[in-house]
Design a protein around this motif. Structure first.
Motif, short mmCIF file in Angstrom:
data_model
loop_
_atom_site.label_atom_id
_atom_site.label_comp_id
_atom_site.label_asym_id
_atom_site.label_seq_id
_atom_site.Cartn_x
_atom_site.Cartn_y
_atom_site.Cartn_z
N ALA A 137 -0.53 -11.06 -6.86
CA ALA A 137 -1.79 -10.45 -7.26
C ALA A 137 -2.19 -10.91 -8.66
CB ALA A 137 -1.67 -8.92 -7.22
N GLN A 138 -1.20 -11.03 -9.55
CA GLN A 138 -1.49 -11.53 -10.89
C GLN A 138 -1.88 -13.01 -10.85
OE1 GLN A 138 -1.60 -9.89 -13.91
NE2 GLN A 138 -1.37 -7.99 -12.78
N PHE A 139 -1.35 -13.75 -9.87
CA PHE A 139 -1.78 -15.13 -9.65
C PHE A 139 -3.25 -15.17 -9.28
CE2 PHE A 139 -2.61 -18.07 -6.04
CZ PHE A 139 -2.66 -19.26 -6.74
N VAL A 140 -3.65 -14.26 -8.38
CA VAL A 140 -5.05 -14.16 -7.98
C VAL A 140 -5.91 -13.83 -9.21
CG1 VAL A 140 -6.69 -12.81 -6.61
CG2 VAL A 140 -4.52 -13.53 -5.60
N LYS A 141 -5.42 -12.90 -10.03
CA LYS A 141 -6.12 -12.53 -11.26
C LYS A 141 -6.25 -13.73 -12.19
CE LYS A 141 -5.53 -9.49 -15.31
NZ LYS A 141 -5.17 -10.50 -16.31
N ALA A 142 -5.19 -14.56 -12.25
CA ALA A 142 -5.19 -15.71 -13.15
C ALA A 142 -6.23 -16.75 -12.75
CB ALA A 142 -3.80 -16.34 -13.20
N ILE A 143 -6.57 -16.79 -11.45
CA ILE A 143 -7.62 -17.72 -11.02
C ILE A 143 -8.92 -17.41 -11.75
CG2 ILE A 143 -9.04 -18.45 -9.06
CD1 ILE A 143 -6.62 -17.93 -7.26
N THR A 144 -9.24 -16.12 -11.84
CA THR A 144 -10.43 -15.67 -12.56
C THR A 144 -10.33 -16.04 -14.04
OG1 THR A 144 -10.59 -13.79 -11.08
CG2 THR A 144 -11.87 -13.68 -13.09
N SER A 145 -9.15 -15.76 -14.62
CA SER A 145 -8.95 -16.04 -16.04
C SER A 145 -9.09 -17.53 -16.33
CB SER A 145 -7.57 -15.54 -16.47
OG SER A 145 -7.44 -14.17 -16.20
N LEU A 146 -8.64 -18.36 -15.38
CA LEU A 146 -8.75 -19.81 -15.52
C LEU A 146 -10.21 -20.26 -15.46
CD1 LEU A 146 -7.77 -22.80 -15.36
CD2 LEU A 146 -7.50 -22.44 -12.90
N LEU A 147 -10.95 -19.72 -14.49
CA LEU A 147 -12.32 -20.18 -14.27
C LEU A 147 -13.29 -19.66 -15.33
CD1 LEU A 147 -12.61 -19.80 -10.38
CD2 LEU A 147 -12.31 -21.91 -11.71
#
Length: 388
Positions: A137-147
């Motif tokens: 779930a934090q990986f999914v969150k990190a996608i947002t943080s990356l973009l």
């Protein structure tokens, strides 16, 4: 309920809320642009993340108590709506004051989302899979943080207005709220006794819980401090432009994303404590590489290594705490999310030290935050309540 079948129709809308949770990380790149737009000092600029994360301290426990009464899903939807309102403000009217108001709304909404998200995920996955699911779930969150930094920088260069990123975020938040509202989730994990402010605070007398709370405080403080200072590190150490330095934030979040994806796999096989220690050592190595970097590439490599090391610290501590006392998950979640106020406290300290002693002072603060994580396992091993 001792086991749960994988039900993607319930898991996916909960995972989407983690994407919305990641919208708060836009404060990192926003700090640089707002500082430039309104000619702010380093110290004043760091009050932007302060206005986001102070609400975690104010509202986390009340939200945890209210959530115990009205349910996790309903609480989540309230957080999504407040986040949506906050995201629309800077696009409608942009000033330093409106930016602060917008991030107050985003901070309050994100507080509610974070209190609700982890216990809600606990309802749709098994206890055995919680650590790996939280990392995923934090990986999914990190996608947002990356973009986020990429979208903001692209909007600034292409359309002359970095704030278009808020419209994209607002649309995703709206979809998340509608999808979750239409998803039936049974909330089977109930507190043995009704949660209260007093019962939450009494948990802090437990050494294990207190150690986890301090750990979250420092993890989030270090993460937000890193996020909101990467531009400054690269500009001050190696003369990068603001636009070029902003891509350094994406390097950091790329590393976070990779770390959390790999962590979700490795935690199927490795013990959380071992993983906690090894990844903390990796984060410290990255800090040292930035500190002694002799080129922009070397500093960017250090930023990437810090992200690899820091990526799983938050879900590791959160899952260890919740798994230790699952029937008090709402109260513990409230306490742990309250500790996210570290994101409001650590960056201003870094900003003040950066103004007085340069990059060295702010990097030292980050190093000390990570050093504490090497102490956390000692508390876990001593505590009987954790049952691990």
């Amino acid at each position: 309920m001792t086991s749960k079948k994988i039900n993607l129709s319930k898991i996916l809308p909960v995972f989407l809320t983690f994407i919305v949770m990641g919208f708060v990380d836009i404060v990192g790149v926003s700090t640089g642009y707002v500082q430039k737009d309104f000619d702010l000092s380093d110290t004043m600029a760091q009050f932007l993340p302060f206005m986001v994360f102070i609400w975690f301290f104010v509202f986390s426990i009340p939200v945890g108590v209210l959530q115990d009464k009205i349910g996790k899903k309903r609480m989540m939807n309230i957080g999504l709506v407040i986040t949506l309102v906050g995201l629309l403000i800077p696009f409608v009217y942009y000033s330093f004051a409106s930016a602060l108001v917008a991030f107050i709304g985003i901070g309050i909404g994100n507080t509610i989302i974070q209190v609700a998200a982890n216990p809600l995920l606990q309802e749709v996955v098994s206890k055995k899979k919680l650590s790996s699911s939280l990392s995923l779930a934090q990986f999914v969150k990190a996608i947002t943080s990356l973009l986020g930094p990429i979208l903001a920088t692209y909007a600034a260069i292409t359309y002359g207005d970095w704030k278009w990123v808020f419209i994209v975020y607002a649309l995703v938040t709206l979809v998340s709220a509608l999808w979750l509202s239409g998803t039936g989730i049974e909330e089977n994990i109930k507190s043995e006794t009704p949660a209260s402010f007093r019962s939450c605070m009494q948990l802090l007398t437990n050494k294990f819980v207190l150690a986890m709370v301090i750990g979250i405080f420092l993890i989030v403080g270090a993460d937000v401090g890193m996020n909101s200072n990467i531009q400054g590190f690269l500009m001050k150490l190696h003369g990068f432009s603001l636009e070029k330095a902003s891509y350094g934030i994406s390097i950091y979040f790329t590393a976070l994303m990779i770390s959390r994806f790999v962590g979700a796999i490795l935690l199927q096989f490795l013990k959380p404590v071992f993983f906690l220690v090894t990844t903390t050592v990796l984060a410290l190595a990255g800090i040292l590489l930035i500190w002694f970097s002799t080129s922009g590439l070397m500093a960017q490599t250090g930023i990437f290594i810090v992200g690899l090391g820091a990526g799983n610290l938050f879900p590791l501590v959160f899952s260890i705490a919740i798994n230790g006392m699952p029937k008090r998950a709402n109260e513990i979640s409230g306490l742990l999310v309250m500790a996210i106020v570290g994101g409001a406290v650590i960056p201003p300290i870094m900003g003040a030290l950066s103004s007085s002693s340069g990059v060295t002072g702010s990097l030292l603060v980050l190093a000390l935050c990570f050093v504490y994580m090497l102490v956390v396992p000692l508390f876990k091993n001593r505590d009987e309540v954790a049952g691990q």
